[in-house]
Design an enzyme around this catalytic site. Structure first.
Site, PDB file in Angstrom:
ATOM      1  N   SER A 165       0.865  -1.170   0.000  1.00 18.82           N
ATOM      2  CA  SER A 165       0.000   0.000   0.000  1.00 18.82           C
ATOM      3  C   SER A 165       0.908   1.228   0.000  1.00 18.82           C
ATOM      4  CB  SER A 165      -0.921  -0.041   1.237  1.00 18.82           C
ATOM      5  OG  SER A 165      -1.795   1.066   1.238  1.00 18.82           O
ATOM      6  N   TYR A 179      -3.799   6.744  -7.903  1.00 22.34           N
ATOM      7  CA  TYR A 179      -2.843   6.003  -7.058  1.00 22.34           C
ATOM      8  C   TYR A 179      -3.379   5.857  -5.637  1.00 22.34           C
ATOM      9  CZ  TYR A 179       1.788   4.930  -5.029  1.00 22.34           C
ATOM     10  OH  TYR A 179       2.857   4.354  -4.382  1.00 22.34           O
ATOM     11  N   LYS A 183      -4.084   2.364  -3.792  1.00 26.97           N
ATOM     12  CA  LYS A 183      -3.337   1.970  -2.581  1.00 26.97           C
ATOM     13  C   LYS A 183      -4.255   1.798  -1.371  1.00 26.97           C
ATOM     14  CE  LYS A 183       0.812   1.604  -4.290  1.00 26.97           C
ATOM     15  NZ  LYS A 183       1.370   0.251  -4.512  1.00 26.97           N
TER      16      LYS A 183
HETATM   17  N1  LIG Z   1       9.308   4.470  -2.989  1.00 27.12           N
HETATM   18  C1  LIG Z   1       8.437   4.816  -2.069  1.00 27.12           C
HETATM   19  O1  LIG Z   1       8.702   5.660  -1.190  1.00 27.12           O
HETATM   20  C2  LIG Z   1       7.077   4.189  -2.047  1.00 27.12           C
HETATM   21  C3  LIG Z   1       6.130   4.704  -1.164  1.00 27.12           C
HETATM   22  C4  LIG Z   1       4.879   4.082  -1.075  1.00 27.12           C
HETATM   23  C5  LIG Z   1       4.604   2.982  -1.860  1.00 27.12           C
HETATM   24  N2  LIG Z   1       5.536   2.538  -2.739  1.00 27.12           N
HETATM   25  C6  LIG Z   1       5.181   1.370  -3.547  1.00 27.12           C
HETATM   26  O2  LIG Z   1       6.255   0.439  -3.511  1.00 27.12           O
HETATM   27  C7  LIG Z   1       6.281  -0.316  -4.716  1.00 27.12           C
HETATM   28  C8  LIG Z   1       7.646  -0.228  -5.344  1.00 27.12           C
HETATM   29  O3  LIG Z   1       7.907   1.129  -5.659  1.00 27.12           O
HETATM   30  P1  LIG Z   1       9.337   1.689  -6.102  1.00 27.12           P
HETATM   31  O4  LIG Z   1       9.410   3.055  -5.553  1.00 27.12           O
HETATM   32  O5  LIG Z   1      10.398   0.686  -5.796  1.00 27.12           O
HETATM   33  O6  LIG Z   1       9.073   1.834  -7.682  1.00 27.12           O
HETATM   34  P2  LIG Z   1      10.020   1.505  -8.968  1.00 27.12           P
HETATM   35  O7  LIG Z   1       9.387   2.211 -10.094  1.00 27.12           O
HETATM   36  O8  LIG Z   1      11.443   1.806  -8.633  1.00 27.12           O
HETATM   37  O9  LIG Z   1       9.864  -0.067  -9.115  1.00 27.12           O
HETATM   38  C9  LIG Z   1       8.653  -0.655  -9.501  1.00 27.12           C
HETATM   39  C10 LIG Z   1       8.947  -1.827 -10.401  1.00 27.12           C
HETATM   40  O10 LIG Z   1       7.698  -2.433 -10.778  1.00 27.12           O
HETATM   41  C11 LIG Z   1       7.796  -2.831 -12.132  1.00 27.12           C
HETATM   42  N3  LIG Z   1       6.453  -2.939 -12.721  1.00 27.12           N
HETATM   43  C12 LIG Z   1       5.633  -1.927 -13.107  1.00 27.12           C
HETATM   44  N4  LIG Z   1       4.506  -2.412 -13.645  1.00 27.12           N
HETATM   45  C13 LIG Z   1       4.607  -3.767 -13.617  1.00 27.12           C
HETATM   46  C14 LIG Z   1       3.760  -4.822 -14.039  1.00 27.12           C
HETATM   47  N5  LIG Z   1       2.580  -4.574 -14.615  1.00 27.12           N
HETATM   48  N6  LIG Z   1       4.170  -6.096 -13.843  1.00 27.12           N
HETATM   49  C15 LIG Z   1       5.366  -6.354 -13.290  1.00 27.12           C
HETATM   50  N7  LIG Z   1       6.230  -5.401 -12.888  1.00 27.12           N
HETATM   51  C16 LIG Z   1       5.851  -4.121 -13.044  1.00 27.12           C
HETATM   52  C17 LIG Z   1       8.607  -1.732 -12.791  1.00 27.12           C
HETATM   53  O11 LIG Z   1       9.188  -2.176 -14.030  1.00 27.12           O
HETATM   54  C18 LIG Z   1       9.648  -1.414 -11.713  1.00 27.12           C
HETATM   55  O12 LIG Z   1      10.833  -2.136 -11.882  1.00 27.12           O
HETATM   56  C19 LIG Z   1       5.161   0.275  -5.579  1.00 27.12           C
HETATM   57  O13 LIG Z   1       3.986  -0.480  -5.416  1.00 27.12           O
HETATM   58  C20 LIG Z   1       4.961   1.660  -5.014  1.00 27.12           C
HETATM   59  O14 LIG Z   1       3.688   2.177  -5.280  1.00 27.12           O
HETATM   60  C21 LIG Z   1       6.754   3.105  -2.846  1.00 27.12           C
END
Ligand SMILES: NC(=O)c1ccc[n+]([C@@H]2O[C@H](COP(=O)([O-])OP(=O)(O)OC[C@H]3O[C@@H](n4cnc5c(N)ncnc54)[C@H](O)[C@@H]3O)[C@@H](O)[C@H]2O)c1
Length: 267
Positions: A165, A179, A183
């Site tokens: 989430s 988004y 989430k």
């Molecule tokens: N970075 C943060 O601070 C943060 C905060 C809250 C939530 N999130 C959540 O954490 C998760 C990871 O985020 P992140 O920041 O590492 O993002 P990121 O963009 O660095 O990594 C996400 C990965 O998911 C892959 N992806 C996208 N669509 C896809 C699909 N349909 N099938 C398979 N793979 C797919 C992308 O190619 C990418 O490598 C996400 O769900 C994001 O919403 C991140």
């Protein structure tokens, strides 16, 4: 101490088979490296798209697999999209066909397409819901069907789903109608799944992380807040690897937790 294919280790995830979606970079990559270092056999799933979900690059998942193998771990790549119904089924089959079972699924894949509600297009809304919310459902659904089948055969084990989430879903702000809805939906789905699947021995939890990745790097205000510390010896609070230990703990066999969504920020 167990011996797996010539290497010796005593990890908390020894004997576990795990799928990590979106594990080609960012948080997912760190989860995959941590799971493998703790002894899990890992399916590294990633389509390799842009932060807004455009394009594909199958090298990404294979590179993380190579990294895990170079460190003595076991992993296999899968490049299906989590929002593709048949692709999500193939992902589960990749785990079972390669490693013989499946114990932990980390739904991490996500994309962002921020826009004010008044300007947001149908495609911007649909694509974010598709990857984050439907992708989490599709992978969880096919996983649950496999696990229900195992349970009916009397092959019970501790099995776990960890969903991703976001603070953006729990305390939403502007520009994220798509988004935030996805989430918040994932947090709700986590609790429904925990209630439904508990009877077949499945625990379901979620995380709402905060860490420095390409998505936060592209968010004005956040990129400065999450920047690397200036002094090298200082603890790098927002490094994405700091989120993975909680995810790994939730996937351990003895973890009693289910039905929770944890806010997790390194340190
Ligand atoms: N970075 C943060 O601070 C943060 C905060 C809250 C939530 N999130 C959540 O954490 C998760 C990871 O985020 P992140 O920041 O590492 O993002 P990121 O963009 O660095 O990594 C996400 C990965 O998911 C892959 N992806 C996208 N669509 C896809 C699909 N349909 N099938 C398979 N793979 C797919 C992308 O190619 C990418 O490598 C996400 O769900 C994001 O919403 C991140």
């Amino acid at each position: 101490m167990k011996k797996t294919k010539g290497r010796q280790h005593m990890g908390v995830l020894d004997g576990r088979v795990a799928i990590i979606t979106g594990a080609g970079r960012g948080l997912g990559r760190e989860h995959a490296l941590q799971f493998a270092a703790e002894g899990a056999r890992v399916v590294v799933n990633d389509v390799g798209g842009s932060a807004s979900g455009e394009g594909t690059d199958s090298d990404l998942a294979h590179e993380v697999v190579a990294e895990i193998k170079a460190a003595g771990g076991e992993a296999v790549a899968n490049t299906d999209s989590v929002s593709d119904w048949a692709g999500a089924q193939r992902l589960i089959e990749t785990a079972v066909d390669t490693f013989g079972d499946l114990h932990a699924v980390v739904n991490n894949a996500g994309i962002l397409r921020d826009r004010m509600l008044v300007n947001m297009t149908e495609d911007e809304f649909d694509s974010v819901i598709n990857v984050n919310l439907k992708g989490t459902f599709a992978v969880s659904h096919h996983t649950a069907r496999y696990w229900r089948g195992r349970s009916k055969q009397g092959l019970d084990a501790d099995r776990v789903i960890v969903n991703t989430s976001s603070g953006a879903g729990l305390a939403p702000g502007v520009g994220q109608t798509n988004y935030a809805a996805a989430k918040a939906g994932i947090a709700a789905m986590t609790q429904v799944a925990a209630k439904e699947l508990g009877r077949i021995g499945v625990r379901v939890n979620g995380i709402a992380p905060l860490a420095r990745t390409r998505t936060t790097d592209a968010t004005p205000g956040l990129s400065e807040r999450l920047a690397e510390p200036e002094a090298e010896q200082e603890f790098d609070v927002y490094h994405p690897r700091n989120v993975s230990p909680l995810v790994a703990y939730l996937a351990t066999e003895d973890c009693p937790l289910s039905g929770h969504v944890f806010r997790v920020v390194g340190g």
